[in-house]
Design an enzyme around this catalytic site. Structure first.
Site, PDB file in Angstrom:
ATOM      1  N   SER A  22       0.964  -1.189  -0.100  1.00 44.51           N
ATOM      2  CA  SER A  22       0.038  -0.110   0.083  1.00 44.51           C
ATOM      3  C   SER A  22       0.775   1.180  -0.122  1.00 44.51           C
ATOM      4  CB  SER A  22      -0.926   0.090   1.141  1.00 44.51           C
ATOM      5  OG  SER A  22      -1.833  -0.867   1.221  1.00 44.51           O
ATOM      6  N   GLY A  94      -5.945  -3.809  -7.644  1.00 42.97           N
ATOM      7  CA  GLY A  94      -7.188  -2.987  -7.115  1.00 42.97           C
ATOM      8  C   GLY A  94      -6.706  -1.737  -6.936  1.00 42.97           C
ATOM      9  N   ASP A 314      -6.893  -7.824   4.839  1.00 43.45           N
ATOM     10  CA  ASP A 314      -6.224  -8.675   4.054  1.00 43.45           C
ATOM     11  C   ASP A 314      -5.636 -10.061   4.652  1.00 43.45           C
ATOM     12  OD1 ASP A 314      -6.640  -7.207   1.725  1.00 43.45           O
ATOM     13  OD2 ASP A 314      -4.463  -5.841   2.064  1.00 43.45           O
ATOM     14  N   LYS A 341     -12.439  -9.639  -3.187  1.00 37.49           N
ATOM     15  CA  LYS A 341     -10.963  -9.202  -3.279  1.00 37.49           C
ATOM     16  C   LYS A 341     -10.582 -10.046  -4.627  1.00 37.49           C
ATOM     17  CE  LYS A 341     -10.701  -6.807   0.275  1.00 37.49           C
ATOM     18  NZ  LYS A 341     -10.358  -5.112   0.122  1.00 37.49           N
ATOM     19  N   ARG A 345     -12.430 -14.743  -1.233  1.00 42.96           N
ATOM     20  CA  ARG A 345     -11.966 -15.238  -0.342  1.00 42.96           C
ATOM     21  C   ARG A 345     -12.543 -16.157   0.649  1.00 42.96           C
ATOM     22  NH1 ARG A 345      -7.110 -10.445  -0.047  1.00 42.96           N
ATOM     23  NH2 ARG A 345      -6.120 -11.041  -1.691  1.00 42.96           N
ATOM     24  N   ARG A 386      -2.975 -14.142  -1.926  1.00 39.73           N
ATOM     25  CA  ARG A 386      -2.913 -14.560  -0.301  1.00 39.73           C
ATOM     26  C   ARG A 386      -3.574 -15.793  -0.048  1.00 39.73           C
ATOM     27  NH1 ARG A 386      -0.943  -9.677   1.233  1.00 39.73           N
ATOM     28  NH2 ARG A 386      -1.765  -8.018   0.135  1.00 39.73           N
TER      29      ARG A 386
END
Ligand code: S3P
Length: 429
Positions: A22, A94, A314, A341, A345, A386
């Site tokens: 980020s 994203g 996340d 996401k 997920r 992830r």
């Protein structure tokens, strides 16, 4: 590409993980519209941030690498970006497409942004609606990418309450707000990561904040600023998980970002019984950093506090794996955002854990994960970085080898994942 994971356990180690995703995106964007040269160290050279770097270069920002993780950005000033000669490819990211939608709304030129199959399915109406209210014009494919941002509109400040807690939407509005007449205010229903606000502050922009309300006045100039990017807590959480699930390991992860808008994963794991200690707290600019010491732990289930969801958004794939080894059952609710996401997920983790022998009861906005023993087998990541890394760590303590399919996307956020895991003793190839 797939991971083949052999039964193995983490051992004592001291390790670093790559830079924060980020913060790296924001350094490129804000450095790009600041006046002067910013040097960024600890940059995450993962595919997502490289896509943002390529987009900023295509709009006239000179970016030069002095090492794999150090770069200089020659900022062109608030009004200095130029029209890209081709559509911008944001890959899987994203964050890149949503933040850039805000930045591009304030420009005098038009630009198109697109991405891969996963990004092409992700909802963009959440940024289009407020940006339209500011006077921007953005065309989409029924609310999904590609996005054509027309530019050439004078924006006006708005007072906008986010319908969903999202740092990406908040940041897109604030970036557009830099180009708007008057004051732009965003109210968030729950606190989300505040890296944009902090970095704008270090670059000389006045941002007014109380807990749920962020305001800035347009036409403020940004000044270049050297930025040291902390290691990414989201990446560190895979190492934390491996240490917690190990037999008796103690792992120290150095220089990790522990901004309080990100540390929900630590609070949740501690509430489940994990032995996690923050040491050597310090600041990299405006960002809090610490070394994280994690020891093998016995976990217990319970209900995860919904107030922590936006602070751990996340890390739920990691937390699902922890829950599978926590005594009793662990209930997750209020995590419906996980369904939009890089993959759904809740569904992809439930499927993966079930294939490894764990009972998971899915709900509309969460799941109940029951304690069990992982067994060997083959699982699908559905192209989600992830999910791939979480299932790989789960696989390391399974009773037999585990294959995780479709793992190329790990490069988007954690280049060198396999080597980092090897450094703490996990056998993944
Ligand atoms: C991010 C915000 C979060 C997070 C994403 C990175 C950011 O997304 O899931 O990985 O850098 O602003 P949302 O804002 O959509 O929750």
């Amino acid at each position: 590409m797939k991971f083949i994971v052999q039964p193995s356990t983490a051992s004592n180690a001291r390790i670093t993980v790559p830079g924060d995703k980020s913060i790296s995106h924001r350094a490129l964007m804000l450095g790009g519209i600041a006046a002067g040269r910013s040097t960024i160290s600890g940059f995450l050279a993962g595919e997502d941030c490289l896509a943002t770097a390529a987009a900023m270069s295509a709009m006239g920002v000179e970016i030069a690498y002095t090492s794999a993780t150090t770069l200089t950005i020659d900022g062109v000033g608030l009004r200095g970006l130029v029209e890209p000669s081709a559509a911008l490819d944001l890959g899987n990211s994203g964050t890149a497409i949503r933040l850039l939608a805000g930045l591009l709304s304030g420009q005098s030129f038009a630009a198109t942004m697109y991405g891969d199959e996963s990004l092409s399915r992700r909802p963009m109406q959440r940024v289009i609606t407020p940006l339209h209210q500011m006077g921007a014009q953005i065309d989409s494919n029924e609310g999904c990418p590609p996005l054509l941002v027309h530019g050439g509109r004078q924006l006006r400040g708005i007072d906008y309450t986010l319908p969903v807690a999202s740092a990406q939407v908040k940041s897109a509005i604030l970036l557009a707000g830099l180009y708007a007449d008057g004051v732009t205010t965003v109210k968030e229903p729950a606190v989300t990561r505040d890296h944009t606000e902090r970095m704008l502050g270090t670059m000389g922009v006045t941002v007014e904040r109380d807990e749920h309300r962020i305001s800035l006045r347009g036409a403020q100039m940004l000044s270049a600023r050297d930025i040291q990017v902390p290691a990414d807590l989201s990446s560190a959480s895979f190492v934390m998980l491996a240490a917690i699930l190990s037999r008796d390991a103690e792992v120290l992860i150095e220089g990790v970002g522990v901004n309080p808008t990100r540390t929900g994963v630590i609070d949740i794991l501690q509430s489940m019984g994990a032995d996690i200690v923050l040491e050597n707290g310090r600041l990299f600019g405006e960002e809090p950093v610490a070394d994280i010491r994690v020891r093998a732990s016995t976990l217990h289930g319970g209900s995860i506090d919904p107030a922590l969801v936006s602070l751990a958004i996340d890390e739920f794939p990691v937390l699902f794996v922890a829950a599978a080894r926590a005594a009793g059952k662990t209930e997750f609710s209020g995590i419906g955002e996980l369904r939009v996401k890089e993959s759904d997920r809740i569904a992809t983790m439930a499927e993966g854990l079930r294939r490894l022998g764990i009972r998971v009861d899915e709900t509309a906005d969460g799941a109940v994960v029951h304690c069990g023993e992982f067994q060997g087998g083959s699982v699908q990541s559905h192209g989600d970085h992830r999910v791939a890394m979480s299932l790989a760590v789960a696989g390391s303590i399974a009773s037999g080898p585990v294959t995780v399919e479709n793992v190329a996307a790990v490069e988007t956020s954690f280049p060198g994942f396999v080597d980092s895991m090897a450094a703490i003793g996990l056998k993944i190839r």
